[in-house]
Write an enzyme that holds these catalytic residues in place. Sequence first.
Site, short mmCIF file in Angstrom:
data_model
loop_
_atom_site.label_atom_id
_atom_site.label_comp_id
_atom_site.label_asym_id
_atom_site.label_seq_id
_atom_site.Cartn_x
_atom_site.Cartn_y
_atom_site.Cartn_z
N HIS A 42 0.83 -1.21 0.00
CA HIS A 42 0.00 0.00 0.00
C HIS A 42 0.87 1.26 0.00
O HIS A 42 0.60 2.21 -0.72
CB HIS A 42 -0.90 0.04 1.24
CG HIS A 42 -1.95 -1.02 1.32
ND1 HIS A 42 -2.13 -1.81 2.43
CD2 HIS A 42 -2.90 -1.42 0.43
CE1 HIS A 42 -3.14 -2.64 2.23
NE2 HIS A 42 -3.63 -2.43 1.02
N LYS B 93 -17.20 -7.10 4.61
CA LYS B 93 -15.99 -7.75 5.12
C LYS B 93 -15.90 -7.52 6.62
O LYS B 93 -16.10 -6.41 7.08
CB LYS B 93 -14.74 -7.09 4.50
CG LYS B 93 -14.21 -7.74 3.24
CD LYS B 93 -12.80 -7.17 2.99
CE LYS B 93 -12.36 -7.37 1.54
NZ LYS B 93 -11.11 -6.63 1.26
N ARG C 66 -2.30 -6.12 -8.50
CA ARG C 66 -1.22 -7.09 -8.31
C ARG C 66 -1.18 -8.12 -9.42
O ARG C 66 -0.15 -8.43 -9.97
CB ARG C 66 -1.39 -7.83 -6.97
CG ARG C 66 -1.01 -7.00 -5.78
CD ARG C 66 -1.52 -7.61 -4.52
NE ARG C 66 -2.96 -7.74 -4.57
CZ ARG C 66 -3.75 -7.89 -3.53
NH1 ARG C 66 -3.24 -7.99 -2.34
NH2 ARG C 66 -5.04 -7.97 -3.67
N SER D 126 -3.10 -7.95 2.77
CA SER D 126 -3.34 -7.82 4.21
C SER D 126 -3.74 -9.16 4.81
O SER D 126 -3.33 -9.49 5.93
CB SER D 126 -4.45 -6.79 4.46
OG SER D 126 -4.06 -5.52 4.02
#
Length: 165
Positions: free
Chosen positions: A19, A43, A92, A130
């Site tokens: 990040h 979430k 990514r 994460s």
Amino acid sequence: MSMVTAICPGSFDPITVGHVDIIKRAADMFDRVIVLVAHNRSKTSTFTVDERVEFIKRVTKDIPNVEVDSFDGLLVDYVRDKGAKAIVKGLRAVSDFEYEFQMALVNKKLYPQADTVFLTTSAENMYLSSSVVKQVGSMGGDISPFIPDQVLNDIKIRLMERKEY
Ligand code: PNS
């Protein structure tokens, strides 16, 4: 010349070096960058929104054109409110693309005045997320390569208190 504002939205649960890389590069490209911790209703999070905001503030305090905020609602409402031109996201892998592309198209439909800008993650952060960090940390693994120094201890302690992710 007008100031161009970009929003870097995400869960940041917690912030990783991946990040930070994206935030720094966005800060080089735009006049003003707001890192936005979004309350994500679908979430369950490990860290509270206030904790996540405080971690990001600590990590970005030396970057003068970066601010940190949180928001509960539609991202485009926040973008409109700040007069931002860009929503910055890091990509990514191909697996990120489908969902990110969908969100970008929905956001563009809801608020055509802003565009989503995708930055390619640095090769060394391709694998990082994460959730992987939380799993490693909760089982006592070394998370120091993945988490910024300024917040490493706090995050390490919190992850060890909870055993499963
Ligand atoms: O780090 P994440 O979890 O991939 O971030 C996703 C996030 C927070 C950027 C996304 O869920 C979001 O924009 N939430 C705000 C609510 C919203 O505007 N939803 C519609 C987007 S299509």
